[in-house]
Design an enzyme around this catalytic site. Structure first.
Site, mmCIF file in Angstrom:
data_model
loop_
_atom_site.group_PDB
_atom_site.id
_atom_site.type_symbol
_atom_site.label_atom_id
_atom_site.label_comp_id
_atom_site.label_asym_id
_atom_site.label_seq_id
_atom_site.Cartn_x
_atom_site.Cartn_y
_atom_site.Cartn_z
ATOM 1 N N HIS A 100 0.836 -1.205 0.000
ATOM 2 C CA HIS A 100 0.000 0.000 0.000
ATOM 3 C C HIS A 100 0.870 1.254 0.000
ATOM 4 C CE1 HIS A 100 -3.276 -2.649 0.854
ATOM 5 N NE2 HIS A 100 -2.866 -2.936 2.063
ATOM 6 N N ARG A 195 -1.014 -4.573 -6.447
ATOM 7 C CA ARG A 195 -0.791 -6.018 -6.520
ATOM 8 C C ARG A 195 0.548 -6.290 -7.206
ATOM 9 N NH1 ARG A 195 -5.688 -7.263 -9.085
ATOM 10 N NH2 ARG A 195 -6.945 -7.010 -7.227
#
Length: 317
Positions: A100, A195
């Site tokens: 993140h 991802r």
């Protein structure tokens, strides 16, 4: 009863995921959409899942509308959005390996979104289970090399886990939840995930999108492990474990056996019942209930045999 002394019980929002299962139904008796339900957004005012109030004066209203129109319920703190999001995650299969961004990167590259600092409380896991937290690259160059060569086993760092463990996941940390793990996640109110690797899985016949460049941008090298140091208070009727207190949130775990009064000094207090049953100020509560005590609520009494996670933001933020 005055509205600011009402407990706000919430209706969760459920999210189906490629890796999800059915434990949110079997363990918590929620009415889930399918056997691929990965997430229960238990306390959320996010645009992708906005919880409604179950009871009382504000029954049927969304949490985001209360934040917008009744800021007095949240200690009149500032901010353009409700600051936290609490989820239960049921990983039947491995989640993608991901990372993140922090606030400044997300603001710049993700349309003004918040970044995502989060933490995990392990509700259940398989025997000898691991999570992925961190990496073994010494610098960005080696990181890029390992990612380009798909040397995932060399790159990723596995951490053994057991029920009751707790982990703080800072932005820039490679991480992944693994199959068989049930987690309560407290996080900033953000849904930004990059991802890095998804085990070459197909969703509707195509691989899910990867975000390699953004991931390399935000991954911190080298990885620095920070051990969560909890502070434990033991009294006759309860045990309180202060799990984390960071810039964005605090998270405590309280186990009550009997009858115990507490005082809330935070602008609002999120409570998630992990186990057991009992009452809060003579209102019945049980495993799987999620509610918010408004800032002006003050003292409250928990009775019964209960495990509860409490979270919120400090008044100084």
């Amino acid at each position: 009863m005055m509205a600011e002394k009402e407990i706000l019980f919430l209706n969760p929002v459920f999210v189906e995921m490629i890796w999800g299962g059915n434990r949110l139904a079997s363990e918590y008796h929620y009415d889930i959409p399918s056997d691929k339900t990965g997430e229960c957004w238990a306390v959320s005012a996010h645009t992708k899942g906005d919880c409604t109030i179950k009871n009382g004066t504000y029954k049927g209203e969304t949490l985001s509308s209360l934040w917008k129109n009744h800021r007095e319920l949240f200690g009149d703190i500032s901010g353009d959005r409700f600051p936290l999001l609490v989820k239960i995650i049921d990983a039947k299969d491995d989640l993608s390996i991901q990372v993140h961004p922090d606030d400044s990167y997300a603001k710049k590259y993700e349309n003004g979104s918040l970044g995502k600092t989060e933490c995990w409380y392990i509700l259940d896991c398989n025997e000898n289970a691991n999570l992925i937290i961190g990496h073994n690259a010494k610098d960005k160059e080696e990181l890029q090399q390992m990612i380009n060569n798909k040397e995932w086993d060399r790159l990723i760092r596995k951490v053994p886990i057991k029920k009751g463990d707790f982990f703080q996941i800072e932005p820039g940390t490679i991480h992944a939840i693994t199959a068989g793990t049930l987690i309560l996640e407290t996080q900033q109110n953000s849904d930004i995930t990059y991802r890095l690797y998804d085990y070459d899985r197909l969703s509707n016949g195509v691989p899910r999108e990867l975000h390699i460049e953004k991931s390399i941008d935000v991954i911190k090298t080298p990885f620095e492990e920070k051990k969560a140091e909890s502070k434990i208070t033991k009294e006759r009727n309860y045990i309180k474990e202060e799990l984390v207190n960071c810039e964005y949130y605090f998270v405590d775990k309280i186990d009550v056996d009997g009858n115990q009064s507490f005082h809330n000094a935070a602008p609002f207090l999120i409570m998630n019942v992990l186990d057991g049953e009992g009452t809060i100020d003579d209102i019945s509560i049980k495993k799987g209930d999620h509610f918010i005590l408004p800032g002006s609520y003050g003292d409250y009494i928990l009775k019964g045999k209960l495990s509860v996670i409490c979270s919120g933001v400090s008044r100084t933020l």
